[in-house]
Scaffold this motif. Structure first.
Motif, PDB file in Angstrom:
ATOM      1  N   ALA A 427     -14.308 152.327  52.626  1.00  0.00           N
ATOM      2  CA  ALA A 427     -13.214 152.748  51.751  1.00  0.00           C
ATOM      3  C   ALA A 427     -13.201 151.945  50.453  1.00  0.00           C
ATOM      4  N   ALA A 428     -13.506 150.654  50.548  1.00  0.00           N
ATOM      5  CA  ALA A 428     -13.560 149.826  49.339  1.00  0.00           C
ATOM      6  C   ALA A 428     -14.695 150.272  48.425  1.00  0.00           C
ATOM      7  N   LEU A 429     -15.880 150.485  48.999  1.00  0.00           N
ATOM      8  CA  LEU A 429     -17.029 150.917  48.205  1.00  0.00           C
ATOM      9  C   LEU A 429     -16.750 152.237  47.503  1.00  0.00           C
ATOM     10  N   MET A 430     -16.155 153.170  48.216  1.00  0.00           N
ATOM     11  CA  MET A 430     -15.896 154.480  47.640  1.00  0.00           C
ATOM     12  C   MET A 430     -14.785 154.448  46.600  1.00  0.00           C
ATOM     13  N   SER A 431     -14.009 153.378  46.619  1.00  0.00           N
ATOM     14  CA  SER A 431     -12.952 153.201  45.625  1.00  0.00           C
ATOM     15  C   SER A 431     -13.399 152.303  44.473  1.00  0.00           C
ATOM     16  N   GLY A 432     -14.707 152.033  44.407  1.00  0.00           N
ATOM     17  CA  GLY A 432     -15.259 151.283  43.290  1.00  0.00           C
ATOM     18  C   GLY A 432     -15.153 149.783  43.414  1.00  0.00           C
ATOM     19  N   GLU A 433     -14.953 149.270  44.642  1.00  0.00           N
ATOM     20  CA  GLU A 433     -14.808 147.837  44.848  1.00  0.00           C
ATOM     21  C   GLU A 433     -15.968 147.290  45.682  1.00  0.00           C
ATOM     22  N   ARG A 434     -16.177 145.999  45.612  1.00  0.00           N
ATOM     23  CA  ARG A 434     -17.181 145.322  46.430  1.00  0.00           C
ATOM     24  C   ARG A 434     -16.473 144.613  47.576  1.00  0.00           C
ATOM     25  N   PRO A 435     -16.726 144.982  48.826  1.00  0.00           N
ATOM     26  CA  PRO A 435     -16.083 144.300  49.952  1.00  0.00           C
ATOM     27  C   PRO A 435     -16.394 142.807  49.955  1.00  0.00           C
ATOM     28  N   ALA A 436     -15.450 142.040  50.446  1.00  0.00           N
ATOM     29  CA  ALA A 436     -15.550 140.574  50.389  1.00  0.00           C
ATOM     30  C   ALA A 436     -16.335 140.028  51.575  1.00  0.00           C
ATOM     31  N   LEU A 437     -17.624 140.353  51.627  1.00  0.00           N
ATOM     32  CA  LEU A 437     -18.491 139.763  52.636  1.00  0.00           C
ATOM     33  C   LEU A 437     -19.930 139.839  52.151  1.00  0.00           C
ATOM     34  N   ASP A 438     -20.757 138.949  52.678  1.00  0.00           N
ATOM     35  CA  ASP A 438     -22.173 138.867  52.303  1.00  0.00           C
ATOM     36  C   ASP A 438     -22.955 139.830  53.177  1.00  0.00           C
ATOM     37  N   PHE A 439     -23.169 141.040  52.664  1.00  0.00           N
ATOM     38  CA  PHE A 439     -23.782 142.096  53.468  1.00  0.00           C
ATOM     39  C   PHE A 439     -24.544 143.037  52.556  1.00  0.00           C
ATOM     40  N   GLY A 440     -25.683 143.527  53.024  1.00  0.00           N
ATOM     41  CA  GLY A 440     -26.508 144.410  52.218  1.00  0.00           C
ATOM     42  C   GLY A 440     -26.080 145.860  52.330  1.00  0.00           C
ATOM     43  N   PHE A 441     -25.086 146.253  51.532  1.00  0.00           N
ATOM     44  CA  PHE A 441     -24.622 147.638  51.559  1.00  0.00           C
ATOM     45  C   PHE A 441     -25.631 148.555  50.886  1.00  0.00           C
ATOM     46  N   TRP A 442     -25.773 149.741  51.435  1.00  0.00           N
ATOM     47  CA  TRP A 442     -26.642 150.741  50.828  1.00  0.00           C
ATOM     48  C   TRP A 442     -26.043 151.180  49.492  1.00  0.00           C
ATOM     49  N   GLY A 443     -26.937 151.369  48.523  1.00  0.00           N
ATOM     50  CA  GLY A 443     -26.482 151.825  47.225  1.00  0.00           C
ATOM     51  C   GLY A 443     -26.014 150.714  46.303  1.00  0.00           C
ATOM     52  N   GLN A 444     -26.186 149.456  46.728  1.00  0.00           N
ATOM     53  CA  GLN A 444     -25.794 148.321  45.891  1.00  0.00           C
ATOM     54  C   GLN A 444     -27.050 147.630  45.373  1.00  0.00           C
ATOM     55  N   SER A 445     -27.093 147.337  44.096  1.00  0.00           N
ATOM     56  CA  SER A 445     -28.296 146.769  43.479  1.00  0.00           C
ATOM     57  C   SER A 445     -28.648 145.410  44.037  1.00  0.00           C
ATOM     58  N   GLU A 446     -27.651 144.747  44.645  1.00  0.00           N
ATOM     59  CA  GLU A 446     -27.928 143.417  45.172  1.00  0.00           C
ATOM     60  C   GLU A 446     -28.405 143.441  46.612  1.00  0.00           C
ATOM     61  N   LEU A 447     -28.836 144.627  47.106  1.00  0.00           N
ATOM     62  CA  LEU A 447     -29.402 144.686  48.439  1.00  0.00           C
ATOM     63  C   LEU A 447     -30.525 143.663  48.603  1.00  0.00           C
ATOM     64  N   ARG A 448     -30.565 143.019  49.729  1.00  0.00           N
ATOM     65  CA  ARG A 448     -31.630 142.069  49.994  1.00  0.00           C
ATOM     66  C   ARG A 448     -31.862 142.015  51.498  1.00  0.00           C
ATOM     67  N   GLY A 449     -32.927 141.330  51.916  1.00  0.00           N
ATOM     68  CA  GLY A 449     -33.246 141.273  53.337  1.00  0.00           C
ATOM     69  C   GLY A 449     -33.762 142.620  53.811  1.00  0.00           C
ATOM     70  N   LEU A 450     -33.884 142.775  55.109  1.00  0.00           N
ATOM     71  CA  LEU A 450     -34.513 143.991  55.612  1.00  0.00           C
ATOM     72  C   LEU A 450     -33.632 145.218  55.470  1.00  0.00           C
ATOM     73  N   SER A 451     -32.316 145.076  55.446  1.00  0.00           N
ATOM     74  CA  SER A 451     -31.499 146.257  55.261  1.00  0.00           C
ATOM     75  C   SER A 451     -31.868 146.903  53.938  1.00  0.00           C
TER      76      SER A 451
END
Length: 458
Positions: A427-451
């Motif tokens: 819901a946060a991502l779809m509302s234009g926000e970055r959730p407050a956790l260190d996680f590789g979300f799909w569609g985010q330029s800062e993706l890293r690691g195997l995800s």
């Protein structure tokens, strides 16, 4: 090859959003989207919420017991177990390219570096999700046979107990307060296993974990969603998806199971949260997800001696099964079978795996539960479900490269643990926000690691 998923920031204004799937992931997503003011429609083929993978899982909310399946010992164990119907992990080879591709990706994760990297993201999502669940329960007052008594894990050999110390130290690095306990201390924490004491070498315990009925929680949350204005379209088959294109919105073609013509629903965005079936829906759009079904089993048993039954949710390491008290019943669940979308319970393998769960309960706690099989006059509630597993055990959450199409799937055995947080993060991502956790979300330029690498090279 799959392109790196790149999604545009969602419009923060009120959107019309369709959520496909009414399990814990889909309903949690719908709840959090509606809380943010979006118009939400949920579509599911079943007659109500939580009737597939969320129906009868192990009941554990296990932030602290979330190690990825892929580790350096996993390939050898899988080979050893291939011909054992009761094995914790049973690989059943199929003429299915998706299965072999998934297995190769899984093998690539069976090393210490990948294990540590994957644990970090899984724990981060678990902690975020547990906090989200607590917020939801406080706000809604939902009751779901919740027991905040922690999770214990016991080992039947000294070798396994000694190796558990490594896991304790690893989890401490990520803020998980799992601790080693002696056999005597374990039995003080949960006396129900006293009859099996001579076979217990020791264990671990985490006070912060808990247990409860995922189906009951999801059902009640769905009722609150409906009361808040979410449209729930049950008993509708999902026929196809269409990405947004040339000014046309994203859409879903559905058809009611009771007949009638197919119809198309349009929306600003579509979230696909259909568990193991998610890749099948997205593949025609060119979206390839590293998700493969892992068939899991459970048995729900009536209590004959409630006063002797456990109240602490427990993991039996030797059989890799979880046990949780759900009111006047005990739920025992476990095993993974990688063999496609077979949901039968009447095959020799399925019967053997179900009966193993019941026999194990009787060995651990003689006479506490009604462990008679149906042919003996008993009524154990056997169940199986397809756990949507990624090779890393990290779920796919975020935007796909298909315009207007989002994904929230791939939670494996941790759908209940990660459900509330996955919905909140989506819901946060779809509302234009970055959730407050260190996680590789799909569609985010800062993706890293195997995800990220799986998203790029599926």
């Amino acid at each position: 090859m799959m392109l790196l998923v790149v999604g545009k920031s969602a419009d923060t204004a009120r959107m019309n959003i369709i959520v496909l799937g009414a399990g814990i992931i889909g309903i949690s997503t719908a709840w959090h989207l509606r809380e943010r003011g979006h118009q939400v429609t949920v579509v599911d083929r079943q007659s109500g919420p939580a009737l597939e993978t969320s129906y009868a899982n192990g009941g554990q909310i296990s932030v602290s017991y979330c190690e990825p399946w892929a580790n350096r010992q996993a390939p050898w164990k899988a080979l050893k177990w291939m011909f054992d119907k009761e094995a914790p992990l049973l690989f059943r080879p199929q003429l299915d390219p998706a299965q072999w591709r998934w297995c190769l990706q899984f093998l690539a994760q069976c090393n210490d570096k990948a294990f540590a990297r994957n644990v970090q993201q899984i724990v981060a999502l678990g902690a975020y999700s547990h906090a989200a669940l607590k917020e939801m329960v406080k706000k809604t007052g939902i009751e779901f046979e919740r027991l905040e008594r922690g999770i214990a894990h016991f080992y039947s050999t000294q070798k396994a107990f000694d190796e558990a110390a490594e896991g304790v130290e690893l989890m401490r690095q990520y803020g998980v307060q799992r601790r080693l306990v002696s056999r005597d201390e374990l039995l003080k924490i949960e006396p129900a296993f006293t009859p099996y004491a001579e076979h217990i070498a020791g264990g671990t315990f985490t006070e912060s974990d808990e247990s409860g009925d995922a189906r009951v929680f999801t059902e009640k949350l769905a009722q609150l969603c409906a009361a808040a204005g979410v449209e729930l379209l049950y008993q509708h088959d999902i026929l196809s998806l269409q990405a947004a294109d040339s000014g046309k919105p994203a859409s879903v073609q559905i058809r009611a199971k009771n007949g009638g013509a197919a119809r198309r629903l349009s929306a600003d965005a579509v979230v696909v949260a259909c568990g193991s079936y998610t890749p099948l829906l997205l593949q025609p759009l060119g979206v390839k997800l590293p998700i493969y079904p892992g068939k899991g089993y459970s048995a729900t048993l009536a209590l004959l001696q409630p006063e002797k039954a456990p109240v602490v949710s427990t993991i039996d390491d030797s059989c890799k099964v979880a046990m949780s008290r759900l009111g006047n019943q005990l739920r025992v669940a476990g095993t993974i079978e990688l063999g496609g979308f077979d949901m039968r319970l009447d095959t020799p393998t399925a019967r053997a795996r179900c009966e193993m769960l019941v026999r194990r309960v009787e060995a651990l706690m003689p006479g506490v539960c009604d462990t008679r099989l149906p042919e003996e006059g008993g009524d154990p509630q056997f169940w199986c479900g397809l756990r949507p597993a990624t090779p890393t055990n990290i779920p796919c959450i975020g935007a796909t490269q298909a315009a207007g199409i989002w994904v929230n799937a791939g939670h494996g055995t941790l759908g209940w643990t990660h459900g509330a947080g996955s919905g909140k993060a989506m819901a946060a991502l779809m509302s234009g926000e970055r959730p407050a956790l260190d996680f590789g979300f799909w569609g985010q330029s800062e993706l890293r690691g195997l995800s990220g690498s799986l998203a790029a090279t599926g």
